[in-house]
Motif scaffolding. Structure first.
Motif, PDB file in Angstrom:
ATOM      1  N   GLN A  50     -33.527 -42.957  69.734  1.00 36.72           N
ATOM      2  CA  GLN A  50     -33.136 -43.231  71.118  1.00 36.72           C
ATOM      3  C   GLN A  50     -31.632 -43.440  71.129  1.00 36.72           C
ATOM      4  O   GLN A  50     -31.141 -44.459  70.639  1.00 36.72           O
ATOM      5  N   GLY A  51     -30.911 -42.462  71.684  1.00 31.41           N
ATOM      6  CA  GLY A  51     -29.453 -42.521  71.620  1.00 31.41           C
ATOM      7  C   GLY A  51     -29.025 -42.498  70.172  1.00 31.41           C
ATOM      8  O   GLY A  51     -29.441 -41.623  69.418  1.00 31.41           O
ATOM      9  N   ASN A  52     -28.243 -43.489  69.760  1.00 30.91           N
ATOM     10  CA  ASN A  52     -27.841 -43.554  68.349  1.00 30.91           C
ATOM     11  C   ASN A  52     -28.646 -44.617  67.591  1.00 30.91           C
ATOM     12  O   ASN A  52     -28.201 -45.129  66.577  1.00 30.91           O
ATOM     13  N   GLN A  53     -29.832 -44.939  68.096  1.00 31.42           N
ATOM     14  CA  GLN A  53     -30.694 -45.947  67.464  1.00 31.42           C
ATOM     15  C   GLN A  53     -31.924 -45.301  66.828  1.00 31.42           C
ATOM     16  O   GLN A  53     -32.557 -44.424  67.430  1.00 31.42           O
ATOM     17  N   PHE A  54     -32.252 -45.740  65.624  1.00 29.60           N
ATOM     18  CA  PHE A  54     -33.448 -45.314  64.897  1.00 29.60           C
ATOM     19  C   PHE A  54     -34.396 -46.506  64.824  1.00 29.60           C
ATOM     20  O   PHE A  54     -34.005 -47.598  64.411  1.00 29.60           O
ATOM     21  N   ILE A  55     -35.644 -46.288  65.248  1.00 29.61           N
ATOM     22  CA  ILE A  55     -36.650 -47.350  65.249  1.00 29.61           C
ATOM     23  C   ILE A  55     -37.884 -46.838  64.526  1.00 29.61           C
ATOM     24  O   ILE A  55     -38.358 -45.740  64.810  1.00 29.61           O
TER      25      ILE A  55
END
Length: 106
Positions: A50-55
Protein backbone atom coordinates in the motif's frame (compact mmCIF):
# COMPACT_ATOMS: atom_id res chain seq x y z
CA UNK A 1 30.56 -21.78 -30.27
CA UNK A 2 28.78 -24.02 -27.74
CA UNK A 3 29.72 -21.63 -24.94
CA UNK A 4 28.22 -18.70 -26.84
CA UNK A 5 24.99 -20.66 -27.43
CA UNK A 6 24.73 -21.58 -23.75
CA UNK A 7 25.43 -18.01 -22.72
CA UNK A 8 22.70 -16.74 -25.08
CA UNK A 9 20.24 -19.36 -23.83
CA UNK A 10 21.04 -18.45 -20.21
CA UNK A 11 20.48 -14.76 -20.95
CA UNK A 12 17.12 -15.47 -22.60
CA UNK A 13 15.99 -17.61 -19.68
CA UNK A 14 16.98 -14.98 -17.15
CA UNK A 15 15.01 -12.31 -19.03
CA UNK A 16 11.93 -14.53 -19.22
CA UNK A 17 11.78 -14.68 -15.41
CA UNK A 18 10.74 -11.02 -15.46
CA UNK A 19 7.93 -10.64 -17.97
CA UNK A 20 6.92 -7.37 -16.27
CA UNK A 21 8.95 -4.66 -14.57
CA UNK A 22 9.23 -5.02 -10.82
CA UNK A 23 8.24 -1.60 -9.49
CA UNK A 24 6.37 -0.05 -6.60
CA UNK A 25 3.33 0.53 -8.82
CA UNK A 26 3.34 -3.07 -10.14
CA UNK A 27 3.40 -4.42 -6.57
CA UNK A 28 0.42 -2.38 -5.31
CA UNK A 29 -2.38 -4.46 -3.83
CA UNK A 30 -2.65 -7.85 -2.17
CA UNK A 31 -0.53 -10.89 -3.01
CA UNK A 32 -1.69 -14.28 -1.71
CA UNK A 33 1.07 -16.70 -0.68
CA UNK A 34 0.12 -19.83 -2.65
CA UNK A 35 3.27 -21.83 -1.84
CA UNK A 36 5.80 -21.71 0.97
CA UNK A 37 9.02 -23.71 0.60
CA UNK A 38 7.51 -25.35 -2.54
CA UNK A 39 4.52 -26.72 -0.58
CA UNK A 40 0.95 -25.42 -0.99
CA UNK A 41 0.13 -22.79 1.61
CA UNK A 42 -3.45 -22.67 2.88
CA UNK A 43 -2.89 -20.15 5.68
CA UNK A 44 -4.43 -17.17 3.80
CA UNK A 45 -1.20 -15.21 4.17
CA UNK A 46 -1.10 -11.97 2.20
CA UNK A 47 1.72 -9.65 1.34
CA UNK A 48 0.08 -6.24 1.04
CA UNK A 49 1.71 -3.33 -0.73
CA UNK A 50 0.00 0.00 0.00
CA UNK A 51 1.88 3.03 -1.27
CA UNK A 52 5.41 2.56 0.03
CA UNK A 53 4.27 0.29 2.90
CA UNK A 54 4.65 -3.50 3.05
CA UNK A 55 2.33 -5.38 5.42
CA UNK A 56 2.26 -9.10 6.13
CA UNK A 57 -1.30 -10.20 6.82
CA UNK A 58 -1.25 -13.59 8.52
CA UNK A 59 -4.84 -14.84 8.24
CA UNK A 60 -6.23 -11.52 9.46
CA UNK A 61 -3.41 -10.59 11.85
CA UNK A 62 -1.44 -7.73 10.35
CA UNK A 63 2.24 -7.30 11.13
CA UNK A 64 3.24 -3.64 11.54
CA UNK A 65 3.86 -1.98 8.18
CA UNK A 66 7.39 -1.49 6.90
CA UNK A 67 8.57 1.04 4.34
CA UNK A 68 10.17 -0.52 1.28
CA UNK A 69 12.12 0.43 -1.83
CA UNK A 70 12.32 -1.47 -5.08
CA UNK A 71 15.49 -1.98 -7.09
CA UNK A 72 16.08 -4.50 -9.89
CA UNK A 73 15.03 -7.89 -8.50
CA UNK A 74 14.89 -6.72 -4.87
CA UNK A 75 12.29 -5.37 -2.45
CA UNK A 76 14.36 -3.71 0.28
CA UNK A 77 12.68 -3.45 3.69
CA UNK A 78 15.77 -1.90 5.29
CA UNK A 79 16.29 -4.67 7.84
CA UNK A 80 15.72 -7.45 5.27
CA UNK A 81 15.65 -7.91 1.52
CA UNK A 82 13.14 -9.87 -0.53
CA UNK A 83 14.86 -11.26 -3.62
CA UNK A 84 12.33 -11.59 -6.43
CA UNK A 85 13.30 -14.43 -8.77
CA UNK A 86 10.25 -14.32 -11.07
CA UNK A 87 7.70 -11.61 -11.70
CA UNK A 88 5.07 -11.12 -14.40
CA UNK A 89 2.70 -8.67 -12.70
CA UNK A 90 0.25 -11.41 -11.68
CA UNK A 91 2.62 -14.04 -10.22
CA UNK A 92 5.75 -13.62 -8.17
CA UNK A 93 8.38 -15.95 -6.79
CA UNK A 94 10.56 -14.58 -4.04
CA UNK A 95 13.03 -15.51 -1.32
CA UNK A 96 13.01 -13.79 2.06
CA UNK A 97 15.29 -14.85 4.94
CA UNK A 98 16.11 -18.07 3.07
CA UNK A 99 12.43 -19.04 2.64
CA UNK A 100 10.88 -19.48 -0.81
CA UNK A 101 7.46 -18.00 -1.61
CA UNK A 102 5.12 -18.18 -4.60
CA UNK A 103 2.48 -15.47 -4.67
CA UNK A 104 -0.55 -14.62 -6.80
CA UNK A 105 -1.89 -11.09 -7.14
CA UNK A 106 -5.46 -10.78 -5.85
Amino acid sequence: MKKLGLLTLGALLSFSAFAAELSESALQGDWLVSHFQNEPDNDNTLWQFQGNQFIQNLDGMKVAPDSYKVSPGVIDLGYAKITVTEFDGENMEAVMAGFKYKLIKQ
